[in-house]
Design a protein around this motif. Structure first.
Motif, PDB file in Angstrom:
ATOM      1  N   GLN A  61       0.866  -1.175   0.000  1.00  0.00           N
ATOM      2  CA  GLN A  61       0.000   0.000   0.000  1.00  0.00           C
ATOM      3  C   GLN A  61       0.896   1.215   0.000  1.00  0.00           C
ATOM      4  N   VAL A  62       0.606   2.162  -0.888  1.00  0.00           N
ATOM      5  CA  VAL A  62       1.383   3.400  -0.960  1.00  0.00           C
ATOM      6  C   VAL A  62       0.419   4.581  -1.091  1.00  0.00           C
ATOM      7  N   PRO A  63       0.795   5.733  -0.537  1.00  0.00           N
ATOM      8  CA  PRO A  63      -0.035   6.922  -0.732  1.00  0.00           C
ATOM      9  C   PRO A  63       0.000   7.363  -2.186  1.00  0.00           C
ATOM     10  N   GLY A  64      -1.143   7.796  -2.686  1.00  0.00           N
ATOM     11  CA  GLY A  64      -1.233   8.269  -4.063  1.00  0.00           C
ATOM     12  C   GLY A  64      -1.744   9.695  -4.136  1.00  0.00           C
ATOM     13  N   THR A 108     -11.778  18.772  10.409  1.00  0.00           N
ATOM     14  CA  THR A 108     -11.184  19.162   9.133  1.00  0.00           C
ATOM     15  C   THR A 108     -11.152  17.958   8.193  1.00  0.00           C
ATOM     16  N   PRO A 109     -11.953  17.950   7.123  1.00  0.00           N
ATOM     17  CA  PRO A 109     -11.903  16.839   6.169  1.00  0.00           C
ATOM     18  C   PRO A 109     -10.570  16.839   5.411  1.00  0.00           C
ATOM     19  N   PHE A 110      -9.970  15.651   5.291  1.00  0.00           N
ATOM     20  CA  PHE A 110      -8.665  15.517   4.658  1.00  0.00           C
ATOM     21  C   PHE A 110      -8.719  14.335   3.691  1.00  0.00           C
ATOM     22  N   PRO A 111      -9.051  14.569   2.406  1.00  0.00           N
ATOM     23  CA  PRO A 111      -9.077  13.471   1.432  1.00  0.00           C
ATOM     24  C   PRO A 111      -7.662  12.923   1.213  1.00  0.00           C
ATOM     25  N   PHE A 112      -7.568  11.613   1.135  1.00  0.00           N
ATOM     26  CA  PHE A 112      -6.252  10.974   1.005  1.00  0.00           C
ATOM     27  C   PHE A 112      -6.394   9.727   0.130  1.00  0.00           C
ATOM     28  N   ARG A 113      -5.807   9.801  -1.071  1.00  0.00           N
ATOM     29  CA  ARG A 113      -5.845   8.672  -2.008  1.00  0.00           C
ATOM     30  C   ARG A 113      -4.716   7.689  -1.701  1.00  0.00           C
ATOM     31  N   ARG A 114      -5.022   6.410  -1.794  1.00  0.00           N
ATOM     32  CA  ARG A 114      -4.021   5.362  -1.588  1.00  0.00           C
ATOM     33  C   ARG A 114      -4.160   4.280  -2.657  1.00  0.00           C
ATOM     34  N   VAL A 115      -3.029   3.654  -2.980  1.00  0.00           N
ATOM     35  CA  VAL A 115      -2.957   2.616  -4.006  1.00  0.00           C
ATOM     36  C   VAL A 115      -2.591   1.297  -3.328  1.00  0.00           C
ATOM     37  N   PHE A 116      -3.295   0.226  -3.709  1.00  0.00           N
ATOM     38  CA  PHE A 116      -3.139  -1.080  -3.080  1.00  0.00           C
ATOM     39  C   PHE A 116      -2.812  -2.131  -4.156  1.00  0.00           C
ATOM     40  N   ALA A 172      14.798  18.400  -1.145  1.00  0.00           N
ATOM     41  CA  ALA A 172      14.299  17.618  -0.012  1.00  0.00           C
ATOM     42  C   ALA A 172      13.223  16.624  -0.424  1.00  0.00           C
ATOM     43  N   LEU A 173      12.451  16.964  -1.453  1.00  0.00           N
ATOM     44  CA  LEU A 173      11.269  16.172  -1.769  1.00  0.00           C
ATOM     45  C   LEU A 173      11.377  15.560  -3.150  1.00  0.00           C
ATOM     46  N   ARG A 174      10.874  14.340  -3.266  1.00  0.00           N
ATOM     47  CA  ARG A 174      10.832  13.659  -4.556  1.00  0.00           C
ATOM     48  C   ARG A 174       9.454  13.023  -4.676  1.00  0.00           C
ATOM     49  N   HIS A 175       8.613  13.592  -5.545  1.00  0.00           N
ATOM     50  CA  HIS A 175       7.246  13.097  -5.608  1.00  0.00           C
ATOM     51  C   HIS A 175       6.766  12.794  -7.025  1.00  0.00           C
ATOM     52  N   ASP A 176       7.394  13.333  -8.040  1.00  0.00           N
ATOM     53  CA  ASP A 176       6.829  13.274  -9.381  1.00  0.00           C
ATOM     54  C   ASP A 176       6.530  11.841  -9.830  1.00  0.00           C
ATOM     55  N   ASP A 177       7.435  10.911  -9.534  1.00  0.00           N
ATOM     56  CA  ASP A 177       7.238   9.528  -9.970  1.00  0.00           C
ATOM     57  C   ASP A 177       7.352   8.578  -8.791  1.00  0.00           C
ATOM     58  N   ALA A 178       6.917   9.036  -7.622  1.00  0.00           N
ATOM     59  CA  ALA A 178       7.109   8.254  -6.403  1.00  0.00           C
ATOM     60  C   ALA A 178       6.325   6.946  -6.437  1.00  0.00           C
ATOM     61  N   VAL A 179       5.111   6.959  -6.981  1.00  0.00           N
ATOM     62  CA  VAL A 179       4.289   5.751  -7.045  1.00  0.00           C
ATOM     63  C   VAL A 179       3.657   5.649  -8.427  1.00  0.00           C
ATOM     64  N   LEU A 180       3.179   4.443  -8.750  1.00  0.00           N
ATOM     65  CA  LEU A 180       2.537   4.189 -10.036  1.00  0.00           C
ATOM     66  C   LEU A 180       1.023   4.091  -9.849  1.00  0.00           C
ATOM     67  N   THR A 181       0.333   3.970 -10.949  1.00  0.00           N
ATOM     68  CA  THR A 181      -1.103   3.724 -10.914  1.00  0.00           C
ATOM     69  C   THR A 181      -1.352   2.250 -10.595  1.00  0.00           C
ATOM     70  N   PRO A 182      -2.548   1.908 -10.138  1.00  0.00           N
ATOM     71  CA  PRO A 182      -2.854   0.497  -9.937  1.00  0.00           C
ATOM     72  C   PRO A 182      -2.638  -0.338 -11.203  1.00  0.00           C
ATOM     73  N   ALA A 183      -3.006   0.200 -12.361  1.00  0.00           N
ATOM     74  CA  ALA A 183      -2.838  -0.548 -13.617  1.00  0.00           C
ATOM     75  C   ALA A 183      -1.367  -0.822 -13.916  1.00  0.00           C
ATOM     76  N   ALA A 184      -0.504   0.149 -13.628  1.00  0.00           N
ATOM     77  CA  ALA A 184       0.920  -0.034 -13.891  1.00  0.00           C
ATOM     78  C   ALA A 184       1.512  -1.082 -12.959  1.00  0.00           C
TER      79      ALA A 184
END
Length: 266
Positions: free
Chosen positions: A140-143, A251-259, A165-177
């Motif tokens: 499971q990774v944050p998306g 405070t609502p905090f939407p958070f997408r995750r990939v499994f 300090a930050l690296r996010h552009d290609d940190a995780v893939l889509t579920p399909a990938a």
């Protein structure tokens, strides 16, 4: 990307919300062999979710791996030892980038860790080869790297001179990938995504949340420059209040995750 230092107490401030995706991932992991299955938890952190593995497989031999001494100390203090079902839960230092299983495993699982590992899909072949027939790789990774919390973090970090300090552009893939890569390794794959809407409480709760995870590289990079760190936090706090306004209920905090749950064929 700056290698972050970790604060177990800060991370655990939102332990209930953070553990829910792991529980949802675990619910989709198929049964393991009877006897004493072998399990590895990569990026175990303070061990609170690793303990859920022992609850589901009480006879298992489970090792949680992490590269943070502070996280491992907390995990060992609170969770290490024999389990009520006759299994064993222990913890060891390891870096997911270089970890190679020393024996066959029935389950290799990783919760919100691989986003810190550049090119982590290149490690899948090594890990799936070490699975027993019918064994499982689950992750499971944050998306949410395009969410306001992370876009603002990147923009303001750059404005305050923390460009690496930050690296996010290609940190995780889509579920399909992920599905495509693991099917190519001979696995049967279940991949999906979920967006949780956490209702956070307290003052500046989104800032409090990211202080335990995504913001760690910035806080680490600015540890020796408290003036710049405080100026960054003031700007970031104000931006988060606007992006995530508080309501009467919290405070609502939407958070997408990939499994992903990948089962090696028998």
């Amino acid at each position: 990307m700056t290698t972050p230092t970790w604060d177990p107490a800060q991370y655990l401030r939102h332990a209930g919300h953070r553990a829910r995706p792991f529980a949802d991932l675990l619910a989709r992991v198929p049964g393991l062999p009877a006897g004493r299955p072998r399990i590895a938890d990569l990026g175990c952190g303070p061990g609170n979710v690793t303990a859920l593995l022992a609850a589901r497989w009480p006879t298992a031999r489970i090792t949680g791996y992490d590269n943070s001494p502070d996280m491992l100390d907390r995990a060992r203090t609170e969770h290490e030892g024999p389990t009520p079902g006759g299994g064993l839960l222990d913890f060891a230092h390891a870096d997911a980038r270089t970890w190679t299983p020393a024996e066959p495993h029935d389950l290799i699982i990783s919760n919100a860790t691989l986003q810190w590992v550049p090119g982590h899909t290149g490690l899948f072949a090594r890990w799936t080869e070490s699975l027993t027939p019918g064994g499982t790789l689950a992750l499971q990774v944050p998306g949410n790297f395009d969410a306001p919390s992370h876009r603002l973090m990147r923009d303001l970090a750059a404005r305050h001179g923390v460009t690496d300090a930050l690296r996010h552009d290609d940190a995780v893939l889509t579920p399909a990938a992920y599905l495509e890569r693991l099917c190519a390794l001979g696995c049967t794959v279940d991949a999906w995504e979920t967006t949780y809407t956490h209702l956070l409480q307290g003052e500046d709760p989104v800032l409090d949340w990211v202080k335990g995870t995504g913001l760690r590289p910035v806080l680490t990079a600015l540890a020796d420059d408290p003036e710049t760190r405080d100026a960054f936090l003031d700007d970031y706090r104000a931006a988060l209040r606007e992006a995530y306004p508080a309501t009467d209920h919290g405070t609502p905090f939407p958070f997408r995750r990939v499994f992903v749950v990948a089962r090696k064929r028998d």
